[in-house]
Design an enzyme around this catalytic site. Structure first.
Site, mmCIF file in Angstrom:
data_model
loop_
_atom_site.group_PDB
_atom_site.id
_atom_site.type_symbol
_atom_site.label_atom_id
_atom_site.label_comp_id
_atom_site.label_asym_id
_atom_site.label_seq_id
_atom_site.Cartn_x
_atom_site.Cartn_y
_atom_site.Cartn_z
ATOM 1 N N ASP A 131 1.107 -1.406 0.499
ATOM 2 C CA ASP A 131 -0.073 -0.123 0.110
ATOM 3 C C ASP A 131 0.955 1.357 0.017
ATOM 4 O OD1 ASP A 131 -2.333 -1.199 0.524
ATOM 5 O OD2 ASP A 131 -2.247 -1.684 2.474
HETATM 6 C C1 NOJ Z 1 -1.313 -4.146 5.226
HETATM 7 C C2 NOJ Z 1 -3.017 -4.397 4.803
HETATM 8 O O1 NOJ Z 1 -3.880 -4.738 5.381
HETATM 9 C C3 NOJ Z 1 -2.139 -5.398 3.588
HETATM 10 O O2 NOJ Z 1 -3.518 -5.889 2.296
HETATM 11 C C4 NOJ Z 1 -1.005 -4.864 3.027
HETATM 12 O O3 NOJ Z 1 -1.079 -5.120 1.722
HETATM 13 C C5 NOJ Z 1 0.543 -4.261 3.520
HETATM 14 N N1 NOJ Z 1 -0.565 -3.811 4.544
HETATM 15 C C6 NOJ Z 1 1.495 -4.778 3.006
HETATM 16 O O4 NOJ Z 1 1.724 -2.784 2.611
#
Ligand code: NOJ
Length: 852
Positions: free
Chosen positions: A495
């Site tokens: 993200d």
């Molecule tokens: C937390 C999120 O819930 C997950 O979907 C994501 O892929 C990771 N962060 C990495 O950014």
């Protein structure tokens, strides 16, 4: 035995032996709708289905003292006015004995102070929408005691975010009443925000629930007003009512709401007393503002008040809860030479995965339950474990996710189960998790009829589940740059790579690999369904011809994509991570920082796009440039300079979160990939490193922070670290569950973990253990046995329930190898392949596998 706690002998409880842990250590008490987070010192909050929209009790974010408020029972000695709380917090009197047992769906806090031994057992029954606090007091002194009991919760009553940011207004709708006959407080709110936008747009509606809080002992005092119970300039640590030994009997129609009940008791020496407090919710059928009658709520609540006043019913419910978990865990049980791995796979990993399935990334101490609702990609992955046990729940989840799709195959990135809505962020990977969830469900269940089930799109019209799945793939397949790679968009799985591709030019190589896997899985499914006979036997209406041509189309797409990735994205020793809108490469040896990312190495293997020599080189690079004593980092070297052409990852402190932490979720993919290459020793090593401290044996190691790359600035800051992977003080968070990440050696707090409980690590680690290391994998045709274990293992066994039959599998490794099946025997008869057939319902079979 850790400094703060250890597992019980049967492994089903984590026993915390002192209250002053480095962080609040949490457990979840849940059923399908009523949910509680509770810490080892009684802190935590309750909610009904949604932690944002239907919050029952409050929890204060980022507050000091931390972990407040909670589910508190106070005792007051009426001879001398001294008082304490039965969960240590919030009064924090030093107990002569303290123990908290976090079990599967329950938490028991036992304590002794001032000669009163107390036990509080908190649990949520399997069906009823309430929480039980079952309390036992014993007078261990030789004097009769005259005591007051105060039970207390602080109420939120509805929308938790509005309560947090708009309390001065929101408190005007609170309504708390006491009904003597029920020994209960009833509380509700006459307003309910269900739309998370500007408040002027809110519906004119009341919260649709009543809360009730009742004691099985006669109530002699109560309070609904926080100000009256706690008193001005005070906190939960020293409530005025308790200090004075008397509640003010307040019912409120505005103000901060609490539910506090007072009972007075006397306890002769050695005398015991058992009683129960329940906190529950019932529907609110009428809404007449201030004149809303409480009678309908009482009618609904009274059967529960009566039921739980009887300790026989409590025992019954508690036993049912324990039986449920025994049943749940019985679907997959292993006995390997590694007791820590057994404990993880047999109990805690399965338990954690069920919790992630229920709460996505939405209700923990790190995810306050206020923002994002259910994450689409998270939910698809979290289903990986529960599908083995509760396929119907996973089926419902698949249908729910299908409802959150648009006709063109794009999806809501997150959504809210009670109120609807969510956000269509455009993350480039999100649609691709649906095909993986569906194919995984089908391999486990054989329920192919779901493919023809019709579900509405968010923007109108309907499509079958198969159509939804194909739409997802087509959407990503058609949204590529002119080089044929998927666009990065506002982020992918990572993200925080969020400013690479907002102009639609940046490319995600990892999404290309994820797409390749989604296509590969779909091709496999279509191939399985292809014959007329199969289609008919599954009752499906599709034509063989159309399935075949779909299969051919996707096969071609897969090869084209694999070819594009290999032509454009190989960097010499590893695959690049992507490109940005300015055409710069991310994750290349030419980059100053962030040279290598783990995901494009592991997924090159998982998706099957990497030729053998590149697959080996890519995973060797993970080992060489990313591995640490806690497992491989997400990226290295971590970013030390903010890069606006990459995004948030570069703003984060180096060594934490997505800027180079040991992110456990991607570590699971490294284990999977190593197994696919047959490198069982490396896979096992990564698996062991990732286990939380309670599964580690204490072993101090000196970590010399090797400069991963000569130009890494960070590594020069560090010299030598003494590190003990079992040290709970270093790790800080719950040592019995996986955390999202562990800080890498690139930060001075190396080994510190964060975001425990809700992480994709749980689902994937479970499947790594069962499917890839122990090698028992569901396929459309049966259970495939294909282990990839450490060479030193001589033998292990797995009991796995699969499609209503039980498989008792023993694997022997006489030649000390990692992988390769030489012989398989079913009930004493040798079979020719390593695919175990689908046995009829209820059958049990004994299988012996010889590696060689
Ligand atoms: C937390 C999120 O819930 C997950 O979907 C994501 O892929 C990771 N962060 C990495 O950014």
């Amino acid at each position: 035995m850790g400094k703060y706690g250890h597992f019980s002998k049967d492994g089903k409880e984590f026993i915390i032996i002192r209250p002053d842990t480095p962080a609040p250590w949490v457990n979840y008490l849940t059923n399908k709708t009523y949910h509680v987070l509770i810490t080892h010192v009684g802190g935590g909050y309750s909610f009904y289905i949604s932690p944002k929209d239907s919050r029952i009790t409050r929890w204060r974010y980022n507050a000091l003292p931390w972990d407040r408020p909670g589910k508190y029972v106070y005792l007051r000695d009426n001879e001398n006015g001294e008082y304490w709380s039965l969960s240590w917090q919030p009064v924090c009197k030093p107990p002569v004995f303290y123990q908290c047992r976090h079990g599967l769906g329950y938490t028991i806090i036992e304590q002794e102070y001032a000669h009163i031994r107390s036990t509080v057992c908190y649990f949520v029954p399997l069906e009823d929408e309430l929480e039980v606090w079952h309390i036992r007091l014993i007078n261990r002194g030789n004097k009769p005691r005259n005591l007051s009991i105060f039970s207390f919760v602080e109420l939120c009553l509805g929308h938790a975010l509005v309560d947090l940011i708009n309390q001065p207004n929101d408190q005007h709708f609170n309504d708390v009443r006491f009904v003597q006959e029920d020994n209960a407080i009833y509380a509700t709110k006459r307003y309910w925000v269900t739309y998370s936008g500007p408040t002027v747009k809110q519906a004119n509606q009341a919260w649709n629930k009543w809360v009730y809080f009742s004691s099985s002992l006669p109530v002699i005092g109560f309070d609904g007003s926080r100000n009256k119970f706690i008193g001005p300039w005070r906190s939960e640590s020293n409530p005025l009512a308790i200090e004075q030994g008397k509640c003010s009997n307040t019912m409120i129609t505005a103000g901060d709401a609490v539910a506090a009940l007072q009972n007075n008791i006397s306890l002769a020496p050695k005398e015991e007393l058992e009683f129960t407090i329940i906190l529950g919710v019932v529907d609110k059928p009428h809404d007449r503002g201030l004149r809303t009658p409480v009678e309908p709520a009482r009618k609904l609540a009274k059967p529960f008040i009566k039921k739980y006043a009887d300790s026989l019913n409590i025992d019954k419910e508690f036993n049912q809860l324990r039986k449920y978990w025994d049943w749940y865990l019985s679907h997959a049980q292993v006995a390997t030479p590694d007791p820590q791995m057994n404990l993880a796979l047999n109990i805690w990993n399965q338990y954690q995965n069920k919790i992630t399935f229920l709460f996505s990334r939405n209700a923990s101490y790190y995810h306050g339950g206020l923002l994002f609702g259910r994450g689409y990609r998270d939910a698809c992955q979290d289903a990986l474990g529960p599908v083995m046990v509760e396929p119907d729940a996973v089926k419902q989840r698949i249908l729910e996710m299908a409802q959150n799709q648009f006709k063109n195959g794009s999806v809501m990135h997150c959504y809210f189960p009670i109120t609807g809505g969510g956000e269509r962020t455009g993350h480039s990977d999100t649609p691709l998790w649906f095909p993986l969830a569906v194919t995984n469900y089908l391999k486990e269940t054989g329920d192919f009829a779901i493919l023809e089930q019709s579900v509405e799109y968010l923007d109108g019209g309907k499509g079958t589940i198969l159509q939804h799945l194909l739409n997802n793939i087509n959407y990503v397949l058609n949204d590529t740059t002119n080089r044929g790679l998927p666009k990065f968009g506002p982020g992918d799985w990572n993200d925080t790579l969020d400013y690479l591709g907002r102009q639609g030019k940046g490319e995600s190589v990892w999404v290309a690999m994820c797409l390749a896997l989604a296509i590969k899985e779909t091709v496999q499914l279509l191939k399985y369904l292809e014959s007329e006979k199969k289609l008919q036997s599954k009752g499906l209406m599709y034509q063989t011809r159309s399935i075949r041509s779909l299969r051919q189309k996707y096969e071609q797409a897969y090869f084209k994509l694999a070819n594009t990735i290999n032509r454009l994205c190989w960097d010499g020793n590893w695959y690049i991570r992507g490109t940005n809108d300015w055409g710069e490469i991310i994750g290349s040896k030419k980059c100053k920082e962030g040279k290598i990312f783990i995901n494009t190495q592991t997924w090159a293997v998982i998706s099957g796009i990497a030729p053998k020599n590149r697959a080996i080189k890519a995973l060797d690079s993970v080992r060489k440039y990313l591995d640490t004593p806690k497992g491989p980092q997400l990226v290295a070297p971590a970013y030390t300079e903010v890069n606006p052409r990459i995004g948030l990852a570069t703003r984060c402190v180096p060594g934490k979160k997505e800027n180079g932490a040991v992110f456990n979720h991607p570590v699971t993919w490294a284990i999977y990939a190593e197994c696919l290459l047959g490198r069982g020793d490396i896979a096992y090593e990564y698996y062991k490193k990732a286990l939380p401290p309670a599964f580690q044996t204490s072993k101090k190691i000196k970590v010399k922070v090797k400069p991963l790359f000569p130009q890494s600035k960070i590594s020069k800051l560090q010299s030598e670290i003494i590190y003990d992977p079992a040290d709970e003080d270093i790790y800080e968070v719950e040592p019995y569950v996986y955390a999202e990440y562990v800080t890498s050696p690139e930060h001075p707090t190396f080994g510190q973990a964060s975001h425990s409980w809700l992480t994709g690590t749980a689902a994937w680690m479970l499947r790594d253990g069962l499917d890839h290391i122990l090698g028992v994998k569901p396929t459309y045709n049966g259970l495939l046995v294909d282990p990839c274990i450490p060479k030193h293992w001589k033998e292990y066994s797995v009991t796995r329930k699969y499609r209503d039959a039980t498989y008792h599998i023993t694997v022997k490794n006489p030649s000390g190898i990692n992988c390769g099946v030489k012989e398989i025997w079913i009930d004493g008869k040798k079979i020719v392949s390593n695919l175990l057939p689908i046995f009829p319902k209820g059958e049990s079979h004994y299988i012996t596998v010889i590696l060689g």
